[in-house]
Design a protein around this motif. Structure first.
Motif: not given
Length: 359
Positions: A41, A44-45, A47-49, A94, A149-150, A152, A170
């Protein structure tokens, strides 16, 4: 009333608007070491977190941020070991600071006293004329684009069987929306009651062992029946007030629990009143008058629909009526614990271009 019904059914056929999308779905095995559970998870995210974390910091005065995030990192020893390990794993994967990850996960408990920090939401628990329980949920929040954007869906499994499913974010290990197949569904709405000092006192009293979203996850992960879930969520101590909507699998199994910090202020159930077939909660005590348009429009739409025409698709239509769905709606989910496949088919991340009306 007829034109309302016609309009509602037309909307139900066109309820996924341009730009709405299905969130990605993941499986997390509870047998996996906790610090590794969220790896895919996070990858895949990635860039957004960080953007969500930066926005979260805005809820804390700049001069206090170093102290607050240092303090939240120290809190980790009070949390359930599995969830503490999951957050540590998310931090490592992250590259973000552990205190920042924890801050995101306990944001509601920190700000739940303050209506300016809006976790809005609408939850509807309803029973059709065959006794099937349906549960609609809009999650509204001011960090719209970032959270979309996150968003799920996660199936938490044990021995390859789904224990519970959540529509979540996420990097967020708690649960605000979820269902345990064959048992019950759950959603949390914000309630604004008391002052900041009340939250601080409850944090000290409980030693921050179980923030609200962690308590919801514990309920879905470990409790196996609607009655037991309602009893537990009505009596445990909570750091901040809230509303908890619970839907079961048997006729009459639908409840809105209005929570104070110490215990429930009210438990409103479908089965407690003859002829009642739905309960609707936004962010105001149901027994008090309010100018909240979501409540009025949502109730009117449900009455126009009627229990005989209630199903996953038509309830999704009600959740899509403005302003039940509004510019701050992150996602819409329709669940039914007795029909767990409904959640995947009726969960979308919303892309809103609304009328701009106030709620």
């Amino acid at each position: 009333m007829l034109w309302q019904a016609v309009g509602l059914f037309a909307l139900a056929l066109l309820c996924v608007v341009d730009g709405d999308r299905k969130p990605p779905r993941y499986r997390i095995a509870l047998e996996t070491p906790p610090h590794e559970r969220w790896n895919q998870v996070i990858d895949d995210h990635l860039d957004a977190i960080p953007g969500v974390i930066e926005e979260t910091k805005l809820f804390v005065p700049t001069f206090l941020q170093p102290f607050v995030f240092w303090l939240t990192e120290k809190m980790i020893r009070f949390f359930p070991p599995d969830l503490a390990a999951e957050m540590k794993g998310i931090s490592l994967r992250s590259g973000l600071k552990l205190g920042e990850i924890i801050g995101l996960n306990i944001l509601y408990d920190i700000t739940g006293f303050d209506r300016r920090h809006i976790l809005g939401c609408t939850s509807i628990v309803a029973q059709d004329d065959k006794g099937v329980i349906w549960h609609g949920r809009n999650l509204d929040y001011a960090m719209g684009t970032l959270l979309r954007n996150i968003t799920i869906i996660v199936d938490f499994t044990r021995n390859n069987s789904v224990v519970f499913t959540t529509t979540t974010f996420a990097s967020y290990v708690g649960v605000l929306t979820g269902q345990r197949p064959g048992a019950f569904s759950l959603s949390l709405n914000a309630r604004y009651s008391g002052a900041y000092i009340d939250n601080i006192l409850m944090e000290l009293f409980t030693l921050f062992r179980l923030p609200i979203s962690f308590a919801v996850r514990k309920t879905l992960e470990g409790i196996e029946s609607y009655d037991a879930a309602v009893a537990y969520l009505s009596s445990m101590h909570m750091i901040a007030p809230c509303y908890l909507a619970v839907g079961g699998v048997k006729p009459g199994e639908g409840a809105i629990i209005t929570r104070n910090r110490w215990a429930s202020a009210d438990v409103w159930q479908i089965k407690s009143e003859k002829g009642r077939w739905f309960l609707l909660e936004t962010n105001y005590d149901h027994w008090k008058p309010t100018s909240d348009k979501r409540r009025k429009v949502g109730k009117d739409a449900m009455r126009a629909l009627g229990s005989s025409k209630l199903n996953a698709k038509t309830l999704f239509g009600v959740m899509s009526v403005w302003p039940v769905m509004n510019n701050e709606t992150i996602f819409t989910t329709v669940m039914s614990a007795g029909h767990p496949e409904v959640l995947d088919a009726n969960t979308v991340v919303r892309t809103i271009s609304g009328s701009g009306e106030e709620m």
